[in-house]
Design a protein around this motif. Structure first.
Motif, short mmCIF file in Angstrom:
data_model
loop_
_atom_site.label_atom_id
_atom_site.label_comp_id
_atom_site.label_asym_id
_atom_site.label_seq_id
_atom_site.Cartn_x
_atom_site.Cartn_y
_atom_site.Cartn_z
N LEU A 186 0.85 -1.20 0.00
CA LEU A 186 0.00 0.00 0.00
C LEU A 186 0.88 1.25 0.00
CD1 LEU A 186 -2.90 -0.87 2.46
CD2 LEU A 186 -2.97 -0.69 -0.01
N GLU A 187 1.89 1.24 0.87
CA GLU A 187 2.78 2.39 0.93
C GLU A 187 3.46 2.59 -0.42
OE1 GLU A 187 6.27 1.97 3.22
OE2 GLU A 187 6.81 4.08 3.04
N PHE A 188 3.95 1.47 -0.98
CA PHE A 188 4.64 1.53 -2.27
C PHE A 188 3.73 2.11 -3.34
CE2 PHE A 188 5.20 -0.84 -6.30
CZ PHE A 188 6.39 -0.29 -6.69
N ASN A 189 2.48 1.64 -3.38
CA ASN A 189 1.56 2.11 -4.41
C ASN A 189 1.12 3.54 -4.19
OD1 ASN A 189 0.69 0.04 -6.56
ND2 ASN A 189 0.95 -1.16 -4.70
N LEU A 190 0.93 3.92 -2.91
CA LEU A 190 0.55 5.32 -2.63
C LEU A 190 1.68 6.25 -3.05
CD1 LEU A 190 -1.18 5.00 0.85
CD2 LEU A 190 -2.21 5.85 -1.24
N VAL A 191 2.89 5.88 -2.66
CA VAL A 191 4.04 6.71 -3.01
C VAL A 191 4.23 6.74 -4.53
CG1 VAL A 191 6.55 6.90 -2.81
CG2 VAL A 191 5.18 6.43 -0.80
N ALA A 192 4.06 5.55 -5.14
CA ALA A 192 4.25 5.48 -6.60
C ALA A 192 3.20 6.32 -7.33
CB ALA A 192 4.19 4.04 -7.06
N SER A 193 1.97 6.26 -6.87
CA SER A 193 0.89 6.97 -7.56
C SER A 193 0.94 8.46 -7.33
CB SER A 193 -0.47 6.45 -7.10
OG SER A 193 -0.60 5.13 -7.43
N PHE A 194 1.22 8.85 -6.07
CA PHE A 194 1.10 10.27 -5.75
C PHE A 194 2.44 11.01 -5.79
CE2 PHE A 194 -2.76 8.70 -3.56
CZ PHE A 194 -3.67 9.43 -4.30
N ILE A 195 3.52 10.29 -5.61
CA ILE A 195 4.79 11.00 -5.48
C ILE A 195 5.77 10.64 -6.60
CG2 ILE A 195 6.76 11.35 -3.93
CD1 ILE A 195 4.40 10.61 -1.76
N THR A 196 6.20 9.36 -6.63
CA THR A 196 7.20 8.98 -7.63
C THR A 196 6.67 9.20 -9.04
OG1 THR A 196 7.63 7.21 -6.07
CG2 THR A 196 8.92 7.20 -8.08
N SER A 197 5.46 8.67 -9.27
CA SER A 197 4.91 8.78 -10.62
C SER A 197 3.82 9.83 -10.65
CB SER A 197 4.32 7.44 -11.06
OG SER A 197 5.17 6.42 -10.69
N TYR A 198 4.10 10.96 -10.10
CA TYR A 198 3.13 12.06 -10.13
C TYR A 198 2.76 12.29 -11.58
CZ TYR A 198 1.21 16.53 -8.65
OH TYR A 198 0.37 17.56 -8.36
N PRO A 199 1.47 12.13 -11.94
CA PRO A 199 1.11 12.22 -13.36
C PRO A 199 1.67 13.48 -14.01
CG PRO A 199 -0.79 11.64 -12.01
CD PRO A 199 0.31 11.96 -11.07
N LYS A 200 2.22 13.31 -15.21
CA LYS A 200 2.92 14.43 -15.85
C LYS A 200 2.01 15.64 -16.07
CE LYS A 200 6.82 12.31 -18.05
NZ LYS A 200 7.23 11.46 -19.10
N ASP A 201 0.74 15.34 -16.40
CA ASP A 201 -0.16 16.45 -16.71
C ASP A 201 -0.99 16.87 -15.50
OD1 ASP A 201 -1.54 14.10 -16.56
OD2 ASP A 201 -3.06 14.68 -18.03
N ALA A 202 -0.76 16.23 -14.33
CA ALA A 202 -1.60 16.54 -13.16
C ALA A 202 -1.29 17.95 -12.67
CB ALA A 202 -1.32 15.54 -12.05
N PRO A 203 -2.33 18.65 -12.16
CA PRO A 203 -2.09 20.01 -11.66
C PRO A 203 -1.09 19.98 -10.50
CG PRO A 203 -4.44 19.47 -11.72
CD PRO A 203 -3.71 18.21 -12.00
N ASN A 204 -0.21 20.97 -10.47
CA ASN A 204 0.73 21.05 -9.35
C ASN A 204 0.62 22.40 -8.64
OD1 ASN A 204 1.89 22.54 -11.35
ND2 ASN A 204 3.65 21.16 -11.65
N LEU A 205 -0.40 23.18 -9.02
CA LEU A 205 -0.61 24.48 -8.37
C LEU A 205 -2.11 24.72 -8.24
CD1 LEU A 205 1.43 26.83 -7.60
CD2 LEU A 205 0.48 27.99 -9.58
N PHE A 206 -2.57 24.90 -7.01
CA PHE A 206 -3.99 25.20 -6.80
C PHE A 206 -4.10 26.65 -6.32
CE2 PHE A 206 -5.52 20.60 -5.62
CZ PHE A 206 -5.29 20.22 -6.92
N SER A 207 -4.99 27.43 -6.97
CA SER A 207 -5.24 28.80 -6.51
C SER A 207 -6.69 28.90 -6.06
CB SER A 207 -4.99 29.79 -7.64
OG SER A 207 -3.61 29.90 -7.85
#
Lengths: 227, 833
Positions: B490-511
């Motif tokens: 679970l830790e591996f997948n959470l880290v992989a999904s949200f951190i290591t493999s942060y989707p390239k097009d995912a928003p990285n700035l919220f206003s």
């Protein structure tokens, strides 16, 4: 007289119990020839089982030497003795000592398999047929009667064609009919294979069938030491 | 009457079995004692000091200015009861130095004189907080200085105000732990609020009134009085003991989860206790049979062996409680910054007594079946050399049921929640039942497997040796390993999904909080046009006429229906949305009505049991609005993309006061510069660097995973103890087999190879089952709960399997060495008496 297969010289065995030395065997010299049937008799506590254990290399003497098939086995380690026991010696015990997790056939095969004998299965099947247990070969030990267990134990002792068989009170746990059957079977097989049989017993009837009787009293040979 | 000499003699000859039993008892309560004691500390320092945490006896909370009726009621109480009052305004914003570059997302708390009513905000200078925090001044967390390269005396732009940094915070009672906060804390004076201009309509500010009562025990009554005039669904009146807190909620959840693991360890240790006590009694069965032969009654023997068991249990319980306290002393290192600095890790007499009582109760329950077996040992068995007694099935089932009932009570007590406790018990039993069934299946296959190699065949046979705890060992090891591996995956997948493999097009700035009329300035600041989502703040008041139960919702571990939601309006689906119930977002033609249409996201629909056609009443700016659910949506992308629980048609909300929210994807090295441009042009807009937040989330996940793994390791120890217990329980059989092998010519190497193969089979079977269960369960959790893609970590599986096999073989070999070394003649002489 044929050549000796087992020679013991001035054998002694002493146990240390607390601070006390307890002698069990004293100064026993014995020679057993190939093909001979020797019985060791004596009262309870005379040292029969200990002598059998020491002669067969299961136990180590406190002093003296043992030569088995022209080889001094006195100072051999457990792991050096193991293959010798596998090839040269067969054992039959009063309490059968069969491996409970194996069936009759597997128990008989076991020593041959240790030797990596490819014909282990065939030999075991033939032996079981010979002792009238072919129908019971797939039965587990717990499903066999006392007489049947001892037949399986005899087959196991003989599977590797050992030149020497030790039997410690082989009929001690059996009724008289079974005792007679087992003894005649053991003797038949011993003669068929020209094996040497060293047997410890209380029974006078069995002793009378032997080539020679060696009598023990208080750990000493009192008769029959000469071959 | 107990004959003490008999008990002591039996204890003296108990040997390794007694030691294993003691270790199992100790293990069963060590983690439970540590956690219970820690829970007391948390309750003492966070809950008993709740007044400090929340800042008052009564707390009034709203996202809007407090309504006049409530203000009036507060004034009445102030004059009538002589209560002290402090006002607090909180919001997030981005601040920047007056002259230098850089910006920082912070949490601002504007407080009126008199704050805090309880406890004190400690400052680095040691001066009193109230004296230091005057209009024009700010007190900041040390992180603000380090991250913006500022010093005391420098000036900071907050909104449209420029304020001077006068001190740094050493200790903030309202924020005992900062790991969960998005930004460091800044205290300002309420006198500067207007100048900052950040309390805009619809902005994510909170307004609080804190009351300190002369008689704090009146808090509940006064809160009830105030609640009656508060605006429903908008203003919340709570007491210090009932108020929600992120920290309290976190610790509740964490202790709740760790309690699961410690009860799981207790269950596994219980199995170990049972198998080691069975081994001990097997060793004593000759004594028991002889005792019966010479006239000892069952009652006499039971009483004495019970006394022996309780004596061992008492030693184990004392050892367990002490071990628990040692484990607890490692918590500061283990939990790190998760534990509030002021949390005192102490020990009370209550902790010790509770640990001892649980320990002894556990001993009685898990020892009952082996002790009951004494009844089944018959004197006649001595003659048959067969001493294995069989207990009737009804007695076994009855005792097993007692164990389950005890565990259920313990679980309910630990989790302080009957329903969850029972669900956990059922889940736990179901989990173990699945592993038990799989183990039985695998063992059946192994039994039927033709094996050529002699030593290997004997190893297979040894698995089924009477009295061998093969199934217990595999079930225990596989259960513990699967929990451990599931956590890792679970830790591996959470880290992989949200951190290591942060989707390239995912928003990285919220206003957030972009006002109407600021869109163009915002686009200019970010350098491109972006999709703006309208946001109207509102609360859910009822579902199908049933009012939202705020108290119950506050206890909920998932998202709460009681919180303030971001409502939005649009007439189309987002790119990552699909309709799962209903035809379209809103009905094509609908007769004019007071009831508007709403589309609901499946996740919140599940939480609130909301379905098509249901009537939801919302409160928007205090005005009720009834909506009928016309569709239920689901999402196809991860939670990193913007989503809204409730979507209305444009004509419904377009006229309501609202702000806009933007989610942008920028190049990583352009983020800081863009935030500075946004805050310079639009000081009221709060901009969050999501990429940074994700990294912090990763660190938190890592820390929590370490904590959980630490506790799960105790389950593995339980598995090892069962393994040792099993070797001891079958010691006589192993010595016998070993003697037989040697008599017919087997070497020590041959005997050792059987032991190695046997333990290798145990280790491999446990690992394979654990891997299978862990993969399925973590896949289920990832896809159904976290809604993320599942990836397998082959390396972890291999390492787990190899480590398990090595450990099992090592433990098996070490505990069998004395058996293997025995000369066959020793066994034969013993058989001859």
């Amino acid at each position: 007289m044929t050549a000796a297969i087992l020679v013991s010289s001035r054998l002694s065995k002493t146990y240390q119990i607390g601070g006390r030395q307890l002698p069990v065997l004293s100064d026993i010299s014995l020679t057993v020839s190939r093909g001979e049937f020797v019985v060791i008799t004596g009262n309870s506590g005379s040292g029969k089982t200990t002598l059998l254990s020491v002669l067969s290399g299961l136990d180590r003497p406190s002093s003296g030497t043992i030569r088995l098939a022209d080889r001094d086995i006195t100072e051999l380690s457990e792991d050096e003795l193991a293959p010798l026991r596998n090839e040269l010696i067969g054992f039959v015990f009063q309490a059968f000592h069969l491996i409970p997790s194996l069936n009759a056939l597997e128990n008989v095969m076991f020593p041959a398999e240790l030797k990596k004998d490819p014909a282990a299965g065939d030999k075991a099947t033939r032996l079981l047929e010979r002792v009238g247990l072919s129908m019971r070969r797939q039965h587990m030990v717990s499903e066999l009667s006392g007489g049947e267990k001892q037949r399986v134990a005899i087959c196991r002792a003989l599977i590797n064609d050992p030149p020497l068989v030790f039997a410690d009170e082989p009929t001690g746990n059996l009724d008289s009919t079974n005792s007679r059957e087992i003894m005649s079977l053991l003797l038949e097989l011993q003669r068929e294979r020209d094996a040497t049989l060293v047997l410890a017993t209380h029974s006078r009837e069995i002793a009378r069938q032997a080539d020679r009787e060696v009598r023990l009293a208080d750990g000493r040979l009192v008769s029959g030491e000469a071959s | 009457m107990i004959q003490v000499r008999f008990v002591l003699r039996e204890l003296r000859y108990g040997g390794a079995q007694a030691l294993t039993f003691i270790l199992c008892v100790a293990l069963s309560i060590a983690t439970l004692t540590a956690l219970n004691s820690f829970r007391s500390d948390v309750h003492r320092s966070l809950l008993n000091d709740a007044q400090k945490l929340h800042g008052g006896d009564v707390i009034i909370h709203s996202h809007y200015p407090i309504s006049e009726p409530l203000e009036q009621a507060v004034r009445d109480i102030q004059s009538r009861a002589g209560a002290d009052l402090a006002r607090v305004y909180g919001f997030n914003s981005v601040v920047r130095p007056e002259v230098a570059d850089g910006s920082l997302f912070v949490n601002i708390m504007a407080v009126a004189p008199g704050y805090p009513l309880y406890g004190s905000v400690d400052l680095a200078s040691g001066r009193p907080f109230g004296e230091v925090l005057q209009a024009g001044a700010v007190v900041v967390a040390p992180e603000v200085l380090s991250r913006l390269s500022l010093r005391i005396g420098d000036r900071l732009r907050i909104g449209t105000a420029v304020l001077t940094i006068v001190d740094t915070i050493d200790y903030d009672p309202s924020r005992p732990v900062s790991i969960f906060s998005l930004g460091p804390r800044i205290f300002t004076s309420t006198g500067d609020l207007e100048q900052m201009g950040l309390l805009g309509v619809g902005s994510r500010s909170h307004y609080e009134i804190l009351l300190r009562l002369p008689e704090p025990e009146q808090a509940r009554k006064i809160a009830e009085t105030l609640s009656r005039v508060a605006t429903a669904g908008q203003e919340r009146v709570e007491t210090a003991t009932t108020a929600r807190s992120q920290v309290k909620r976190f610790f509740d959840n964490m202790l709740f989860f760790l309690s699961f693991i410690s009860i799981f360890t207790l269950l596994l240790s219980g199995i170990g206790m049972q198998s080691s006590l069975s081994a001990l009694l097997r060793q004593k069965q000759y004594t028991i049979a002889i005792g019966k032969t010479v006239g000892a009654t069952y009652r006499f023997l039971l009483l004495h062996y019970l006394a022996l068991t309780m004596l061992l249990g008492l030693i184990g319980a004392i050892a367990g409680v002490l071990a628990g306290l040692i484990i607890k002393s490692t918590f500061p290192l283990l939990f790190g910054e998760i534990i509030p600095a002021e949390l005192m890790l102490g020990v009370t007499i209550g902790d010790l007594v509770e640990g001892m009582l649980i320990g002894l109760l556990v001993v009685v329950l898990f020892s009952s079946l082996p002790l009951y077996r004494i009844a089944a040992i018959r004197p006649v068995a001595l003659l048959r050399l067969d001493l294995t007694g069989n207990v009737g099935k009804p007695a076994t089932y009855l005792l097993a049921a007692l164990v389950v009932v005890f565990l259920a009570l313990l679980v309910v007590r630990q989790l302080e929640d009957v329903q969850t406790g029972l669900v956990f018990m059922l889940g736990c039993l179901g989990f173990i039942a699945i592993i038990f069934l799989l183990t039985s299946l695998v063992l059946r296959l192994l039994r039927a497997l033709p094996v050529g190699n002699l030593a290997m065949r004997q190893a297979f046979r040894s698995l089924f040796r009477p009295g061998n705890a093969t199934r217990s060992i595999i079930v225990t090891l596989a259960s513990a390993l699967s929990v451990l591996l599931t956590i890792f995956l679970l830790e591996f997948n959470l880290v992989a999904s949200f951190i290591t493999s942060y989707p390239k097009d995912a928003p990285n700035l919220f206003s957030l909080d972009i006002q109407r009329g600021q869109q163009e300035a915002f686009f200019a600041a970010v350098g491109k046009e972006a999709e703006l989502f309208p946001v109207v703040r509102g609360r859910l008041l009822s579902i199908n006429g049933e009012a939202i139960d705020y108290e119950r919702e506050n206890q909920r571990r998932s998202d709460s229906l009681a919180r303030e939601f971001n409502l939005t309006y649009r007439d189309t689906l987002l790119d990552d949305e699909i309709i799962v119930r209903g035809e379209r977002l809103f009905e094509a033609s609908r007769p004019a009505s007071d009831v508007v249409e709403v589309s609901v996201l499946d996740t919140i629909a599940e939480i609130g049991d909301i379905d098509l056609g249901d009537r939801l009443v919302f409160s928007i700016q205090g005005l009720p609005m009834t909506a009928e659910v016309t569709s239920i949506r689901s999402r196809t992308k991860s939670k990193l993309y913007p989503f809204f629980y409730f979507v209305f048609a444009e004509e419904v909300l377009a006229a309501a006061p609202h702000t806009f929210f933007a989610a942008l994807h920028l190049e990583r090295d352009a983020i800081d510069e863009t935030i500075t441009r946004i805050v310079t042009a639009l000081p009221n807009v709060s901009t969050l660097n999501v990429a940074d937040t994700v990294v912090r989330l990763g660190e938190l996940i890592d820390r929590l995973a370490r904590v959980i793994t630490f506790f799960s390791l105790f389950s593995i120890v339980a598995g090892c103890l069962i393994l040792i217990g099993s070797v001891l329980a079958t010691r006589l059989e192993r010595i016998r087999d070993c003697a037989y092998y040697k008599i017919v010519g087997g070497t020590t190497r041959f005997v050792l190879s059987i032991t190695v193969y046997e333990n290798l089979l145990l280790g491999m079977t446990s690992s394979i089952l654990a891997a299978a269960v862990a993969i399925v369960s973590s896949w289920l959790i990832c896809s159904a709960w976290f809604n993320i893609a599942f990836r397998l970590h082959g390396g972890a599986l291999v390492i787990m399997a190899l480590t398990t096999c090595a450990a099992v073989v090592g433990i098996g070999l070490i505990s069998s060495l004395s058996i293997v070394r025995q000369k066959p003649v020793t066994f034969l002489y013993r058989q001859n008496g």
